[in-house]
Scaffold this motif. Structure first.
Motif, short mmCIF file in Angstrom:
data_model
loop_
_atom_site.label_atom_id
_atom_site.label_comp_id
_atom_site.label_asym_id
_atom_site.label_seq_id
_atom_site.Cartn_x
_atom_site.Cartn_y
_atom_site.Cartn_z
N TRP B 223 0.82 -1.20 0.00
CA TRP B 223 0.00 0.00 0.00
C TRP B 223 0.87 1.26 0.00
CZ3 TRP B 223 -4.02 2.56 -1.17
CH2 TRP B 223 -4.34 3.75 -0.51
N GLU B 224 1.94 1.25 0.82
CA GLU B 224 2.83 2.41 0.86
C GLU B 224 3.52 2.63 -0.48
OE1 GLU B 224 4.08 2.32 5.60
OE2 GLU B 224 5.18 1.11 4.14
N ILE B 225 3.92 1.52 -1.12
CA ILE B 225 4.55 1.63 -2.43
C ILE B 225 3.57 2.25 -3.41
CG2 ILE B 225 5.41 0.28 -4.38
CD1 ILE B 225 6.58 -1.68 -2.32
N MET B 226 2.30 1.80 -3.38
CA MET B 226 1.28 2.34 -4.27
C MET B 226 1.09 3.83 -4.02
SD MET B 226 -0.67 1.81 -6.70
CE MET B 226 -1.23 0.26 -7.28
N ARG B 227 1.00 4.19 -2.74
CA ARG B 227 0.63 5.56 -2.39
C ARG B 227 1.77 6.55 -2.60
NH1 ARG B 227 -0.74 7.37 3.65
NH2 ARG B 227 -0.56 9.60 3.32
N PHE B 228 2.98 6.17 -2.24
CA PHE B 228 4.07 7.15 -2.26
C PHE B 228 4.97 7.03 -3.48
CE2 PHE B 228 3.12 6.54 2.28
CZ PHE B 228 2.75 7.83 2.58
N ILE B 229 4.97 5.88 -4.16
CA ILE B 229 5.91 5.69 -5.26
C ILE B 229 5.18 5.55 -6.59
CG2 ILE B 229 7.72 4.21 -6.18
CD1 ILE B 229 8.36 3.50 -3.23
N VAL B 230 4.23 4.65 -6.67
CA VAL B 230 3.59 4.38 -7.97
C VAL B 230 2.61 5.49 -8.36
CG1 VAL B 230 2.15 2.79 -9.26
CG2 VAL B 230 3.89 1.90 -7.73
N MET B 231 1.65 5.78 -7.47
CA MET B 231 0.61 6.75 -7.82
C MET B 231 1.14 8.13 -8.21
SD MET B 231 -2.40 6.13 -8.41
CE MET B 231 -3.43 4.69 -8.39
N PRO B 232 2.04 8.72 -7.40
CA PRO B 232 2.52 10.05 -7.80
C PRO B 232 3.13 10.05 -9.20
CG PRO B 232 3.25 9.52 -5.58
CD PRO B 232 2.64 8.27 -6.14
N GLN B 233 3.90 9.00 -9.51
CA GLN B 233 4.52 8.95 -10.84
C GLN B 233 3.48 8.67 -11.92
OE1 GLN B 233 8.33 6.84 -11.23
NE2 GLN B 233 8.22 6.47 -9.05
N ALA B 234 2.54 7.78 -11.61
CA ALA B 234 1.52 7.41 -12.58
C ALA B 234 0.67 8.62 -12.94
CB ALA B 234 0.65 6.29 -12.02
N LEU B 235 0.22 9.37 -11.93
CA LEU B 235 -0.67 10.49 -12.19
C LEU B 235 0.02 11.60 -12.97
CD1 LEU B 235 -2.81 10.65 -8.94
CD2 LEU B 235 -3.32 9.61 -11.14
#
Lengths: 255, 312
Positions: B223-235
């Motif tokens: 969840w932390e990886i999704m929230r702080f690493i993947v999502m910011p870059q994806a968006l």
């Protein structure tokens, strides 16, 4: 999770791999690898490409889950259980070939993120620890920059600092200098040499044979998913016992 | 100065000159094109004036924008402005809800769990393969009316304090129409959400696996990886298609006029029928949509530039 007694910790190895197997589909990448790394020991793993050395080092912190055998790090054994996996990862830091810095975060934020999340530190604590390690890899002045503004060598040093911020007991290096321009290799190797002299347990996949000779306590030579040789550098370089190691050395030292 | 320095100097000078020439480049061909366009516009205007026999009366626009309250004598918004407000409310809430749906469903679509992937996949499949009109009617009559009425929103509003009521009408429009507004909003955000889901999925999949591995090796949870690493870059990566989708959503908001949500095009239609001033209202309404949508593209352009400045 089974935490060993303190006195046992002294005697037991930092990393213990027993008969580890790994398959990618039909490809048998690790064919029963057994390897033990003592606390404070520096081990360099080398071998031709496709020999399984990357798979081996990535299985130590569960990035590649192994299919059979047993891997134990500082008394924590990797199982299918998420808690065991995290227990092992807390002991282990890792540096990658492509640095894998987070491009949307500054150098400092790269070092702070995991500290505040999984080490439970406050932001101030985490930042001061981050700056301490950025000093140690000699780039504190880059703290406010984004990774894309840094050279490859600088990025890799940030990656090392980011890992050290978690204060791991063991550091894994997966070809840390292979993606670097030649003139930047030495700045990264210098940092790694420093780290080695501070007593860190290190496992390093690298083709830098000069570094291996200077720093390693042992050289592990792999080919086709098995460990072919495991010896001190002087004997490995002067008189390798297997024909495959001799051939590998002649190729890699030829240029 | 060495010869190589001289060479680069001249090179730089020529490129600057070329750049300048490119910027102010203008010759007889450009003039001819501009004259052709001008003539075409004149021809159309002349034809329309000659064949349409239409008596233009732009004075009705201000009359329907604001009116004078007969009781208090104050100037208050009239139907056209009320409609614009409703459209803006639909746009803002729709954007937030569609984003929320898109984020959740986008993550579900890339989940390791088959069940979540199936739910999100079915949602996207249903919405994308039904015409928007049919979708609006289905959602309003079969879903929203069943969901919203039992919730007792009307009763809840009736019990509210006057201040709370005032806030409710700023945020959601006139209280007596709130169920109607919410069902329109539900349609719109469910509809746009499916497309946002696909955009978010593409963004998530564009973040290389090595980024996840770095997060894993730093003992971050999934969840932390999704929230702080993947999502910011994806968006950051999907800002341009997201902008397009939200602009599309604002324009699609006119569809809910069909279920009597009194937004801009509903009011415009009303005025057209009652005044017979079809073209003035049509053109003016089109202009208002343009302003909202262009405003959105400027906003997203700004966000994109800011994302680019921050590391990229």
């Amino acid at each position: 999770m089974n935490r060993p007694e303190n006195d046992m910790l002294q005697s037991s190895p930092a990393i213990e791999m027993i008969d580890v197997h790994k398959w990618f589909g039909n490809f048998h990448a690790l064919k029963g690898v057994t390897l033990s790394v003592g606390a404070g020991e520096r081990v360099v793993i080398c071998g031709p490409s496709g020999s399984g050395k990357s798979t081996l080092i990535r299985s130590i912190n569960g990035l590649e889950p192994h299919d059979a055998g047993r891997i134990t790090v500082n008394g924590f054994t990797l199982t299918e259980n998420q808690r065991d996996l995290f227990a092992v990862r807390r002991e282990v830091g890792m540096v990658f070939q492509q640095f894998n810095l987070f491009p949307h975060l500054t150098v400092l934020e790269n070092c702070v993120l995991a500290q505040t999340r999984s080490r439970g530190r406050t932001r101030e604590e985490a930042e001061s620890i981050a700056m301490e390690y950025l000093h140690r890899v000699r780039i504190p002045e880059q703290a406010g920059k984004y990774p894309a503004r840094l050279s490859g060598g600088q990025q890799q040093r940030v990656a090392i600092a980011r890992s050290l911020c978690m204060q791991p007991k063991v550091m894994l290096f997966d070809e840390p200098t292979s993606a670097l321009d030649p003139e930047m290799i030495s700045e990264v190797l210098d940092v790694m040499t420093d780290l080695a002299s501070s007593g860190m347990t290190m496992v390093c996949v690298t083709h830098e044979m000069g570094f291996a000779r200077r720093v390693a306590d042992r050289i592990v030579f792999m080919d086709e998913g098995i460990i072919v040789e495991d010896d001190v550098p002087s004997r490995f370089f002067e008189s390798p016992t297997s024909a495959r190691a001799r051939q590998f050395l002649s190729q890699i030292l030829a240029h | 100065m060495t010869s190589s320095e001289q060479a680069t100097g001249t090179l730089r000078a020529t490129t600057r000159l070329q750049e300048l020439r490119r910027r102010v480049h203008f010759d007889w061909l450009d003039l001819a094109v501009i004259m052709m366009i001008g003539w075409a516009i004149w021809w159309f205007v002349d034809r329309i004036d000659g064949t349409l026999k239409y008596r233009w009366d732009w004075s009705i626009i201000p009359r329907f924008l604001v009116k004078t309250d007969l009781k208090t004598g104050a100037t208050v918004p009239n139907v056209l402005l009320e409609g614009l407000f409703t459209t803006l409310r639909l746009a803002v809430w729709g954007l937030l809800l569609a984003m929320l749906i898109g984020l959740v469903m986008g993550m579900a679509r890339t989940s390791k769990r088959l069940f979540l992937r199936l739910i999100a996949g079915t949602y996207v499949m249903l919405v994308r393969n039904i015409p928007p009109l049919v979708f609006v009617f289905i959602v309003v009559f079969f879903v929203a009316s069943q969901l919203l009425t039992p919730l007792g929103i009307n009763n809840a509003i009736a019990r509210m304090s006057p201040e709370a009521k005032a806030w409710m009408s700023i945020l959601f429009g006139p209280p007596r129409l709130i169920e109607n507004f919410l069902s329109g909003l539900l349609c719109l955000s469910l509809f746009a959400g499916a497309y946002v889901t696909e955009i978010v999925r593409a963004g998530i999949e564009s973040v290389p696996r090595s980024q996840l591995e770095a997060g894993e090796s730093l003992v971050l949870t999934r969840w932390e990886i999704m929230r702080f690493i993947v999502m910011p870059q994806a968006l950051r990566k999907v800002l341009p298609p997201l902008a397009g989708q939200f602009i599309q959503m604002v324009k699609d908001s006119s569809l809910v006029s069909l279920v009597s949500v009194q937004e801009l095009s509903f009011m415009a239609m009303d005025i057209q029928v009652s005044t017979q001033k079809v073209f003035e209202v049509l053109i003016f309404t089109g202009g208002l949509y343009f302003v909202i949508c262009y405003g959105l593209s400027l906003l997203f352009g700004y966000l994109e530039r800011r994302a680019l400045a921050g590391g990229g």
